[in-house]
Design a protein around this motif. Structure first.
Motif, mmCIF file in Angstrom:
data_model
loop_
_atom_site.group_PDB
_atom_site.id
_atom_site.type_symbol
_atom_site.label_atom_id
_atom_site.label_comp_id
_atom_site.label_asym_id
_atom_site.label_seq_id
_atom_site.Cartn_x
_atom_site.Cartn_y
_atom_site.Cartn_z
ATOM 1 N N UNK A 141 -6.940 6.506 -0.411
ATOM 2 C CA UNK A 141 -6.000 7.438 0.215
ATOM 3 C C UNK A 141 -5.870 8.707 -0.621
ATOM 4 N N UNK A 142 -5.725 8.544 -1.938
ATOM 5 C CA UNK A 142 -5.588 9.709 -2.812
ATOM 6 C C UNK A 142 -6.850 10.563 -2.775
ATOM 7 N N UNK A 143 -8.012 9.918 -2.754
ATOM 8 C CA UNK A 143 -9.269 10.678 -2.676
ATOM 9 C C UNK A 143 -9.293 11.519 -1.400
ATOM 10 N N UNK A 144 -8.915 10.916 -0.280
ATOM 11 C CA UNK A 144 -8.941 11.636 0.998
ATOM 12 C C UNK A 144 -8.001 12.829 0.984
ATOM 13 N N UNK A 145 -6.819 12.665 0.408
ATOM 14 C CA UNK A 145 -5.832 13.739 0.415
ATOM 15 C C UNK A 145 -6.103 14.805 -0.636
ATOM 16 N N UNK A 146 -6.744 14.432 -1.729
ATOM 17 C CA UNK A 146 -7.043 15.392 -2.786
ATOM 18 C C UNK A 146 -8.352 16.140 -2.556
ATOM 19 N N UNK A 201 0.826 -1.206 0.000
ATOM 20 C CA UNK A 201 0.000 0.000 0.000
ATOM 21 C C UNK A 201 0.861 1.258 0.000
ATOM 22 N N UNK A 202 1.994 1.227 0.680
ATOM 23 C CA UNK A 202 2.877 2.391 0.683
ATOM 24 C C UNK A 202 3.398 2.705 -0.696
ATOM 25 N N UNK A 203 3.858 1.683 -1.396
ATOM 26 C CA UNK A 203 4.377 1.890 -2.752
ATOM 27 C C UNK A 203 3.271 2.385 -3.678
ATOM 28 N N UNK A 204 2.115 1.749 -3.608
ATOM 29 C CA UNK A 204 0.999 2.141 -4.473
ATOM 30 C C UNK A 204 0.549 3.572 -4.189
ATOM 31 N N UNK A 205 0.566 3.972 -2.926
ATOM 32 C CA UNK A 205 0.142 5.327 -2.557
ATOM 33 C C UNK A 205 1.130 6.369 -3.044
ATOM 34 N N UNK A 206 2.424 6.084 -2.897
ATOM 35 C CA UNK A 206 3.441 7.018 -3.387
ATOM 36 C C UNK A 206 3.319 7.194 -4.895
ATOM 37 N N UNK A 207 3.140 6.093 -5.611
ATOM 38 C CA UNK A 207 3.006 6.164 -7.067
ATOM 39 C C UNK A 207 1.744 6.917 -7.477
ATOM 40 N N UNK A 208 0.647 6.690 -6.754
ATOM 41 C CA UNK A 208 -0.614 7.346 -7.096
ATOM 42 C C UNK A 208 -0.531 8.852 -6.864
ATOM 43 N N UNK A 209 0.044 9.268 -5.737
ATOM 44 C CA UNK A 209 0.162 10.704 -5.487
ATOM 45 C C UNK A 209 1.079 11.367 -6.509
ATOM 46 N N UNK A 210 2.167 10.699 -6.872
ATOM 47 C CA UNK A 210 3.058 11.253 -7.894
ATOM 48 C C UNK A 210 2.312 11.419 -9.213
ATOM 49 N N UNK A 245 -12.055 -11.704 -4.926
ATOM 50 C CA UNK A 245 -11.639 -10.307 -5.067
ATOM 51 C C UNK A 245 -11.303 -9.671 -3.724
ATOM 52 N N UNK A 246 -10.225 -10.083 -3.063
ATOM 53 C CA UNK A 246 -9.760 -9.289 -1.914
ATOM 54 C C UNK A 246 -9.308 -7.914 -2.406
ATOM 55 N N UNK A 247 -9.237 -6.978 -1.502
ATOM 56 C CA UNK A 247 -8.735 -5.659 -1.883
ATOM 57 C C UNK A 247 -7.295 -5.766 -2.370
ATOM 58 N N UNK A 248 -6.901 -4.810 -3.182
ATOM 59 C CA UNK A 248 -5.519 -4.705 -3.631
ATOM 60 C C UNK A 248 -4.891 -3.442 -3.043
ATOM 61 N N UNK A 249 -3.578 -3.365 -3.140
ATOM 62 C CA UNK A 249 -2.884 -2.154 -2.703
ATOM 63 C C UNK A 249 -3.389 -0.938 -3.469
ATOM 64 N N UNK A 250 -3.680 -1.116 -4.754
ATOM 65 C CA UNK A 250 -4.161 -0.001 -5.565
ATOM 66 C C UNK A 250 -5.535 0.469 -5.106
ATOM 67 N N UNK A 251 -6.409 -0.471 -4.692
ATOM 68 C CA UNK A 251 -7.712 -0.072 -4.149
ATOM 69 C C UNK A 251 -7.523 0.871 -2.961
ATOM 70 N N UNK A 252 -6.618 0.514 -2.074
ATOM 71 C CA UNK A 252 -6.370 1.348 -0.892
ATOM 72 C C UNK A 252 -5.743 2.681 -1.289
ATOM 73 N N UNK A 253 -4.819 2.652 -2.238
ATOM 74 C CA UNK A 253 -4.188 3.890 -2.694
ATOM 75 C C UNK A 253 -5.206 4.836 -3.314
#
Length: 261
Positions: free
Chosen positions: A227-232, A24-33, A216-224
């Motif tokens: 997270x991006x929605x909350x921060x944006x 999730x950390x990697x996916x979140x960093x990539x999504x925010x970038x 269909x368990x959640x993926x790191x990208x689902x969480x990212x």
């Protein structure tokens, strides 16, 4: 032709993402970038960070959130890279270790979970709070877990650590009330990443069984994405607590398997 009187382009928002070497950390960093943020991605495994930087263009720094000297170096890098102003810190570093009942608890593993999830969150927040205040538009995002909300058998060490993170979020929100700093908690349920269950159980076969029959368990990208929605979201919008689970999971102990969801 650009007008000589045109307003300068706004500065991109800035973020520190801990635990950015995987999941999730990697996916979140990539999504925010990808969303236009300037991201400083940090984790212990610098080889993984180098791969992330090559893929996304984020800045990176090797950081151990359990070590004060390492976190001091992070604070200095934020000062240098972002002129001492930070818009968001994402507390993704954490993890679960072991699945023993309390009567057979591995207290070294409990200490490790506490040091990473709870003390690590507090240590990094304390170090970066001045930069968040200086930005005039700050967000502290804590990735907890549904394990913070409901106990389950053999999960007590992780339950306790994540409940500690949840209480940090609640206390911070009260302590920072009236300041332009949001405190956001994201609490995922079952997420399938490449390492979480493997690290916890220490065995690839046992880790795979956690997700048996769950299509269909959640993926790191689902969480990212959440997270991006909350921060944006506009700064006046605070998502205090978002619990996210896959459709197949109604609760920690209630998961539909082999039903084609």
């Amino acid at each position: 032709m650009t007008s000589p009187h045109a307003a300068p382009a706004p500065k991109p928002l800035t973020a520190v993402v801990t635990g950015a070497s995987s999941g999730i950390g990697r996916a979140s960093a990539a999504r925010l970038a990808a969303d236009g943020w300037r991201v400083l991605a940090v984790a212990r495994r610098e080889d993984r960070l180098a791969e992330l930087a090559a893929d996304t263009g984020v800045e990176t720094l090797g950081v151990d959130v359990t070590d004060q000297g390492s976190v001091d170096a992070l604070s200095a890098r934020v000062q240098e890279l972002f002129d001492g102003e930070l818009n968001a810190v994402l507390h993704i570093a954490g993890g679960a270790f072991g699945l023993e009942p309390v009567g057979a608890a591995d207290l070294d593993a409990w200490q490790r979970m506490y040091d990473t999830n709870v003390a690590g969150t507090a240590r990094v927040t304390k170090a970066l709070l001045p930069a968040l205040r200086a930005s005039g538009r700050g967000s502290i995002l804590i990735l907890s877990s549904t394990a913070a909300q409901v106990a389950y058998e053999n999960g007590s060490g992780y339950n306790a650590a994540k409940a500690g993170q949840h209480m940090i979020a609640d206390a911070l929100r009260l302590e920072l009330n009236g300041e332009p700093i949001r405190v956001i908690e994201i609490a995922p349920g079952m997420v399938r990443t490449e390492e979480f269950s493997l690290v916890r159980l220490g065995d690839a076969e046992a880790a795979a069984k956690v997700y048996d029959g769950v299509e269909h368990p959640l993926t790191a990208q689902d969480c990212a994405d959440v997270i991006a929605y909350a921060l944006n979201a506009p700064q006046h919008v605070n998502l205090d607590l978002v619990t996210i689970r896959p459709l197949a999971q109604a609760a920690a102990h209630k998961v539909a398997r082999n039903r084609g969801l």
